[in-house]
Structure formats: C-alpha cells, structure tokens
Design an enzyme around this catalytic site. Structure first.
Site, mmCIF file in Angstrom:
data_model
loop_
_atom_site.group_PDB
_atom_site.id
_atom_site.type_symbol
_atom_site.label_atom_id
_atom_site.label_comp_id
_atom_site.label_asym_id
_atom_site.label_seq_id
_atom_site.Cartn_x
_atom_site.Cartn_y
_atom_site.Cartn_z
ATOM 1 N N GLU A 355 0.850 -1.197 0.000
ATOM 2 C CA GLU A 355 0.000 0.000 0.000
ATOM 3 C C GLU A 355 0.878 1.237 0.000
ATOM 4 O O GLU A 355 1.866 1.309 0.748
ATOM 5 C CB GLU A 355 -0.860 0.108 1.287
ATOM 6 C CG GLU A 355 -2.024 -0.824 1.357
ATOM 7 C CD GLU A 355 -2.859 -0.613 2.623
ATOM 8 O OE1 GLU A 355 -2.850 0.499 3.205
ATOM 9 O OE2 GLU A 355 -3.514 -1.574 3.035
HETATM 10 C C1 FCB Z 1 -3.999 1.810 5.876
HETATM 11 C C2 FCB Z 1 -5.067 0.739 5.772
HETATM 12 C C3 FCB Z 1 -5.962 0.896 4.585
HETATM 13 C C4 FCB Z 1 -6.292 2.355 4.303
HETATM 14 C C5 FCB Z 1 -5.035 3.183 4.271
HETATM 15 C C6 FCB Z 1 -5.272 4.639 3.932
HETATM 16 O O1 FCB Z 1 -3.599 1.947 7.202
HETATM 17 O O2 FCB Z 1 -4.481 -0.539 5.696
HETATM 18 O O3 FCB Z 1 -7.101 0.121 4.796
HETATM 19 O O4 FCB Z 1 -7.207 2.819 5.206
HETATM 20 O O5 FCB Z 1 -4.389 3.088 5.491
#
Ligand code: FCB
Length: 450
Positions: A355
C-alpha cells in the site's frame, strides 16, 4: 520521464473488503466489529457507515474492468470474514475468475480488520482462540480458491489494528486498553503463523503479510527523546516484524514494561517466524517522537491522541507538504524504512509495497468529464522514485501497489478521504477514472518489457 523499474517488477492496486464491498447483509452475512463501531454515535465522521460503501459487491465486474484496463499485473483485495463465515464464497469465486480472465493476478488478504462481531463477543483478538479461527478461515478460502489463487497475504497492518482498535479506541473494536493491548498483537501474529502453515499445506505458491512500517525519528538528540523514539518504534514497528523475521520480540518491549505473558511463547514464535515468499510494506508517513514534556499539550498531532501517561509523545513531522488528510508527504521516508528493514533483517524476503497512496479531496468530474488530481500524481511519482532509490541502495523490491484502486470508506474518517485512482460519486455510485489512473496506466506501459 516516468520512474523506471527492473523487468518483472509488478504494479498493482489495493483495496479491502469492508471499505468497498457494501452489501452489508447479503447472503446472510452477519455484522463485523466495524458495523458495530460505525453504528455508535460520533465514532465515524458525519455518522457515516459502510453498508453500501462503493457497492463493489454488486459492481465488481465493471470495477475489475477499470482495474485491468490500467494494465496492472496484480490486484490486492481482502475477504470479508463475516461473509466467508456465512458461506458466501461465490462472490470471491466470481471476482477471482473475472480477474484471471482479465489477465490480472489476484493477491487476496485473509484479514483486513473486519472481525466478525461474534468472534469479538468471544473476546476478539484478546482471545487466543481467534487465531485458530483465522486458521479455519484460511483453510476454507484456500480449499475453495487455491486452484486459481497463487499469492496470499495473511494479515493487514496488525500494528495499526492493535494500536487504534485495542490500545486506543479510535477504530473498532474501540477497546482502549493502552499497553494492555499486547495480547491482541501476539494473537494476530499467531494467527499469521497458523495461516502460513495452512496455506503451505494446501500448496499455496507465494505467501506474505502486509505490514505498515514508518521511520520513527527522535525530536532531538537528547537521550530521553532518543529512548522515547526507540520505545515507540519498537511498539509500533518491531513488535510486529521481529517475531516474523527474527523469531523474537524486541528488547524495548521489556524496557517499556510490557512483557508478553504467554505460556507457549517459544512454540508460538516458532510458528510465527515461518518462511515467507514476500514481505508487504504499507507506507504513508514517518513519525517524530519526544519524551513527554510536563504541561505540554500534544492533542491533534497524530490522527489519534496518545494517552498522556505513555512514555512517548508524537510531535509534528517537519514537512512542507501534507495530503488533505493532514499526513506529511515525505517520500524519502519510504527509502529510509526499506533500507532500515533490509539492515535489521538479514533474511528479509523480497519486498512488495502493498500500500502507498494519498487522500486528496478531489472535485467531482468537471465539464470535461475528468478528475484532475495532479497532487496525487506527484505524490505517487515521488514515492515510486523513493522505491527506485531503495532498489539502487540494494533492497530487493519486487512490486508496488497503489492504495487505492477506488475511492472508498476510510474507516473513522468516512468518505471525505479519497485515496482512489478511480473517483466514486457516493450519491450515484458512478465511477470516473481520475487523471492519476491515466498517469499510472502510462507509467506501467512505459516500463521495460518483461
Ligand atoms: C492503511 C489501511 C488501509 C487504508 C489506508 C489509507 O492503514 O491498511 O485500509 O485505510 O491506510
């Protein structure tokens, strides 16, 4: 013009079930802790909930088309545990088939924070048995999908789930246990270890975990600040990665006075340190910490307030730029944490950035039908360059997934915070590709051929 990555580097997009699916009661699905939490007055901005969210449950086919058209290799999503518990696996069957037919590799996460309320009623992550239930969940999924799904992620951000949901009360299940939340961390780690074993037994090809990591710097070189930063980093970073990558908890935990009182600790750690094929890193921003100064008001520095009796206090990170969520934009922090992980863990598996992304309060499509999100493009560009710098520094990074494919329910912040490459009008649920979607597509197309 575009940052360049080695041949074979995998580009992807990420989402999670609770944030996009909606269909809160479909197929006999019961509530999760987030359904309970969102129903509490004042818990979520504007009293919003995720009963409909981005309605992905009903629109998954066209959503997959939008994801695939960008040319991504991988799509990371998560399973709704209460949906799986209700036996509604058909949805994930269809989703996986659609992805594969579109040439996108499914990379599902077993657990992304939406614990079934019935398990919370039995103690939630404070109850060791929840780890065994997660293993059952893993088993149901790999049995059903293992013929088509090769890549698996066990858990998402055990640290944020523990900190916000168990130590504090800003996320579900809002326990507010302070340092007493440590068993919730241990049981999630145990769940991870048990899930790895189940997935391997069923022949899973590639297994990883998604962990949020961030550099923690001390506000000054005063030894008290340095120690406070070390303790904070141990509690929020290393408590969740040392057991997996070194087979032990960090020493600072003991200095902070939080033991891990588990009768079966050695056996658990043996399971938890199971070999992984990749290590997922979620990165958003660094943190700066000082030793608490008497009489100083620390409220509002982090998105959540840390209780005054903790041995550390967050102070604002110096940054000229912030996202509309207020998060500091520090791309170099990503290079920094990747190099730190490589140095700390001699056996660090290949990393995938599972992410990374930014919330900007995008305007709806204008007369030209476009959503102009230049700031998101420059955020993503800078962070991809930071990943490239880490690769140059010798860290093996095999992929990068943008958070998020599509605008969604941002937990306690509701729908104001838009992280998507695809814009959602939450009154009509209509989708529009943002300029960042086109930029990401072009960046992927500009990479050297595999
Ligand atoms: C992370 C989470 C994801 C999303 C992002 C912005 O901490 O894993 O679900 O909310 O932040």
């Amino acid at each position: 013009m575009y940052p360049q990555f080695p041949p074979g580097f995998r580009f992807g997009m990420s989402t999670s079930a609770y944030q996009i699916e909606g269909a809160a009661d479909a197929g006999g699905k019961g509530p999760s802790i987030w359904d309970t939490f969102t129903a509490r007055p004042g818990a979520v901005r504007h009293g919003q909930d995720a009963r409909v969210a981005s309605d992905h449950y009903h629109r998954y086919a066209s959503d997959v088309d939008l994801i695939a058209e960008a040319g991504v290799h991988d799509y990371r999503f998560s399973f709704s545990w209460p949906r799986v518990l209700a036996g509604d696996l058909d949805f994930y069957d269809r989703l996986v088939d659609r992805l594969l037919a579109s040439g996108v590799r499914p990379v599902p996460t077993l657990y992304h924070w939406d614990l079934p309320q019935e398990l919370e009623d039995a103690g939630g992550w404070m109850n060791r048995d929840t780890a065994h239930r997660l293993a059952d969940h893993a088993s149901a999924l790999v049995t059903r999908l293992g013929d088509r799904v090769r890549d698996w992620i066990t858990m998402n951000e055990m640290n944020v789930h523990t900190l916000y949901g168990y130590a504090l009360a800003d996320h579900a299940p809002a326990r507010g246990l302070g340092l007493g939340a440590l068993p919730a961390a241990h049981h999630q780690l145990l769940a991870h270890g048990l899930a790895v074993r189940v997935l391997r037994t069923h022949g899973a090809g590639s297994i990883g975990v998604a962990q949020q990591h961030f550099p923690v710097t001390a506000a000054s070189d005063d030894p008290a600040d340095v120690e406070a930063a070390a303790i904070f980093s141990a509690l929020t970073n290393w408590t969740f990665s040392d057991p997996i990558l070194l087979g032990d908890y960090p020493d600072e935990l003991i200095r902070a006075g939080v033991g891990v009182p588990e009768a079966q600790l050695d056996r658990d750690l043996e399971l938890i340190r199971a070999r992984l094929d990749f290590y997922g890193v979620n990165y958003y921003e660094p943190t700066m910490i000082e030793a608490p100064k008497a009489g100083k008001d620390y409220s509002g520095v982090l998105e959540v307030d840390i209780p005054a009796d903790m041995p550390f206090s967050p102070v604002p990170v110096k940054s000229d730029e912030r996202t509309d969520f207020g998060w500091a934009v520090v791309p170099a922090g990503l290079t920094d944490i990747l190099v730190t992980l490589r140095d700390r863990y001699p056996d660090l598996p290949p990393v995938i950035i599972t992410e990374n992304g930014a919330s900007f309060h995008d305007s709806p499509p204008g007369p030209d039908g476009r959503v102009h999100d230049e700031r998101r493009i420059s955020y993503l560009d800078a962070h991809l360059r930071a990943v490239s710098d880490a690769i140059t520094a010798g860290v093996r990074v095999d992929g990068y997934y943008v958070w998020s494919a599509i605008d969604n329910f941002e937990w306690a912040a509701g729908y104001d915070e838009r992280f998507g490459l695809i814009y959602v009008d939450f009154s009509t649920l209509e989708r529009t590709k943002k300029d960042s979607w086109f930029w990401y597509r072009d960046l992927i197309a500009a990479q050297p051929r595999n």
